[in-house]
Design an enzyme around this catalytic site. Structure first.
Site, short mmCIF file in Angstrom:
data_model
loop_
_atom_site.label_atom_id
_atom_site.label_comp_id
_atom_site.label_asym_id
_atom_site.label_seq_id
_atom_site.Cartn_x
_atom_site.Cartn_y
_atom_site.Cartn_z
CB SER A 119 6.46 -3.40 4.61
OG SER A 119 5.35 -3.08 5.40
CE LYS A 157 3.30 -0.57 3.41
NZ LYS A 157 2.81 -1.83 3.93
#
Ligand SMILES: C[S@@+](CC[C@H](N)C(=O)[O-])C[C@H]1O[C@@H](n2cnc3c(N)ncnc32)[C@H](O)[C@@H]1O
Length: 621
Positions: A119, A157
């Site tokens: 990701s 993230k």
């Protein structure tokens, strides 16, 4: 960062220069390290130059010279972090990585994590990379952070605060952001380390005695793992039920008697009951025994619901003066006073249930309540107390936590009660699998198990994980004995010396490499393998001839040395009287990677990454 191989190349260059007065050529380096080509040698030189250990003026190997040693620090690698779906935040210090202070700045405490998933690829963070994190609890908008959300799930993230909530943004256009009202920041990424070296090493495969088959059909990516009673209590390194079931279905048949010699919380035993096998489970951790019994005892869910409602009624009525505080060391360190009072009321109400099986069933939810309401960081297997402000604010809703777990557990038992085959038995033995536990010789049709990855001191501390629960639910006569569990597990006590009679070349090689860096760690590894060898002998004794013994094992890293536990088991077992029929490699549950059109059964492929575990299939001769 200086990896082990880079350090070896640097050492070689220094020694060579001291001896000859000039640096070695690329060919000298290639020959010394049996590298596939000169360009691989060049790769190491440029890595050492980039890291500042070799001068950079001339890019000719004979011209390389070492520079003054830089100030380095050892950063602990605390486990894995998902750059994808969040995974449970679990910190198991396993190894360290050496980096220079210049690379990360002078300030702050640091730790490292291995990245799983894709990701963050647009930020240049790839699956398999190592990220160095500076510990901090706040981050600026747009920084890449280790974020813990929900029920202790960690993810990597970019963090943004917007409209009164947090956005955790993946750096991959195909993925959606995660929004949360609350996010716990555990640090900010300050450096990314790409492990190209292991890719280079993989190219130089040697002739191995055994072959690992990579088989992606064993991954069970995205499948439900908490059906039936599988999800009633957390336990470290639990079997994926699908793996247990497939092994049972492949290597045993209905009506057989199977055994899990390291049964832990009993996942394989639950599956045995669901598909019609009688089963023995053995474990040396009393909490594991308690959980395995509760998970494999079918109870009518209607009775459970009745008792549950009565139990909630009773708890309300118990007065503070009626409770009995448990008496174990450091209870006030691990629990706030009002939490102790609530837990003690809950425990009293559960103990008043007459039916012992129902009582034990609710004790499982109570045990989870103990863990979640204690002052510990619940995502860690080792006992670590929360600190400062967080501790101050810690005000768990003890009864609420219990209700959540009890209700989830009743739902799980409802499924198990419906599906468990009624005419089969499960016997759970508290014992040491390296010894005779009373199971008759040649009586077992199949053994399915997953041993610990290594000694409990440096891998998963099963005893430490279980301690607070075990002390509250009275699985020990003296609750203070709960702290001794880990010493008795495999590898719990280091061997006194490195002299041994184990017949495994792979083990010898690993021990030599580790001992060069740290003799004490090598003795830990030896002690674990000595214990494991005794367990293999006992397994051989109880198994019927020509029957199967399957072990799901991890090849862990110690001091940057990958220990091929699967090959070691194969070698040791063949000396004892087994034949190794297969070694299947699967992606491990929390480390699943999206691989399209995954091929199966690629025979001969050699894997050396952390993301895999091996299923060793042995057959008694
Ligand atoms: C990987 S865990 C098993 C987890 C299990 N498959 C499950 O699903 O819960 C390994 C287990 O081995 C147990 N163990 C370690 N040394 C042991 C020994 N000498 N005898 C019996 N059990 C042992 C530990 O207590 C731990 O529960």
């Amino acid at each position: 960062m200086l990896t082990k191989k880079q350090a070896q190349v640097l050492d070689f260059i220094k020694t060579y220069r001291a001896k000859h007065g000039y640096a070695p050529s690329l060919e000298d380096i290639r020959q010394k390290f049996k590298l596939a080509s000169g360009s691989t040698a060049h790769y190491y030189i440029s890595k050492l130059q980039d890291a500042g250990f070799l001068n950079k003026e001339h890019n000719q190997p004979r011209a390389v010279s070492t520079v003054e040693a830089k100030q380095t620090i050892e950063v602990p690698i605390l486990g894995a972090i998902a750059a994808g779906q969040p995974i449970e935040a679990i910190e198991i210090p396993d190894e360290t990585i050496t980096i220079t202070r210049d690379e990360i700045g002078k300030q702050g405490k640091h730790y490292a994590l291995r990245v799983q998933g894709s990701s963050m690829i647009d930020e240049g963070i790839f699956d398999g990379d190592i990220v160095i994190i500076r510990k901090q609890e706040v981050a600026e908008n747009g920084q890449t952070v280790v974020a813990v959300i929900d029920d202790n799930e960690a993810t990597l993230k970019k963090l943004y605060r917007e409209n009164g909530r947090f956005r955790l943004q993946p750096a991959n256009p195909t993925l959606f952001p995660i929004y949360r009202d609350e996010v716990e920041v555990r640090g900010v990424v300050v450096k990314i380390i790409r492990n190209l070296e292991s890719q280079l090493d993989q190219g130089q495969s040697r002739d191995e005695k055994y072959v690992r088959k990579i088989d992606y059909s064993w991954d069970y990516r995205g499948e439900k793992t908490k059906s039936h009673t599988h999800g009633i209590h957390t336990y470290p390194a639990m079997f994926i039920p699908q793996v247990g079931r497939r092994l049972l279905e492949t290597y045993s048949k209905e009506g057989d008697t199977i055994c899990d010699i390291f049964c832990g919380s009993g996942s394989a035993l639950v599956e045995s009951r669901l598909i019609g096998r009688n089963a023995y489970g053995i474990d040396l951790n009393p909490l594991a025994i308690f959980l395995a019994k509760a998970k494999t005892t079918p109870i009518n869910p209607q009775k459970l619901t009745r008792e549950y409602l009565a139990l909630l009624d009773r708890v309300e009525k118990i007065k503070d003066s009626e409770i009995q505080r448990p008496n174990f060391k450091n209870i006030d360190f691990w629990f706030k006073d009002k939490v102790i009072i609530k837990l003690a009321k809950l425990k009293k109400a559960i103990r008043e249930i007459e039916d012992k099986e129902i009582q034990n069933f609710f004790m499982v939810a109570f045990s989870e309540t103990v863990r979640y309401s204690s002052n510990t960081k619940t995502g860690e297997f080792k006992l670590v107390r929360v600190k400062g402000d967080k501790l101050e604010k810690h005000d768990p809703d003890v009864i609420g936590i219990f209700r959540k777990h009890a209700e989830k557990n009743i739902a799980g038992m409802t499924e198990f009660y419906k599906d468990a085959k009624k005419d089969f038995w499960t016997k759970i033995i508290y014992g040491d699998s390296s010894k005779d536990n009373g199971i008759k010789a040649n009586s077992i049709d199949c053994i399915i198990t997953s041993p610990p990855y290594g000694d409990s001191r440096t891998t998963v501390a099963y005893g430490q994980f279980s301690r607070l629960s075990a002390q509250w639910i009275d699985v020990f006569e003296d609750p203070n004995d709960a702290s001794g569990v880990d010493n008795n597990l495999l590898g719990g006590r280091a061997s006194k010396s490195l002299i041994h009679a184990l017949s495994s070349d792979y083990l010898k090689e690993s021990l030599e490499k580790i001992a060069k860096q740290d003799e004490a760690r090598a003795r830990d590894v030896l002690s674990f393998n000595l214990g494991l060898n005794e367990c293999l002998k006992q397994a051989h004794r109880i198994l019927k001839p020509k029957k199967y013994f399957c072990l799901v094992v991890g090849n862990r890293l110690v001091k940057q040395v990958r220990i091929p536990t699967d090959f070691i088991i194969a070698e040791l077992a063949e000396k004892i009287g087994f034949t190794c029929e297969d070694i299947i490699v699967r992606n491990i549950p929390s480390k699943r990677m999206p691989i399209k059109n995954s091929p199966t059964n690629i025979v001969g492929a050699l894997e050396e990454t952390m993301n895999k575990e091996s299923i060793v299939v042995l057959r008694k001769n």
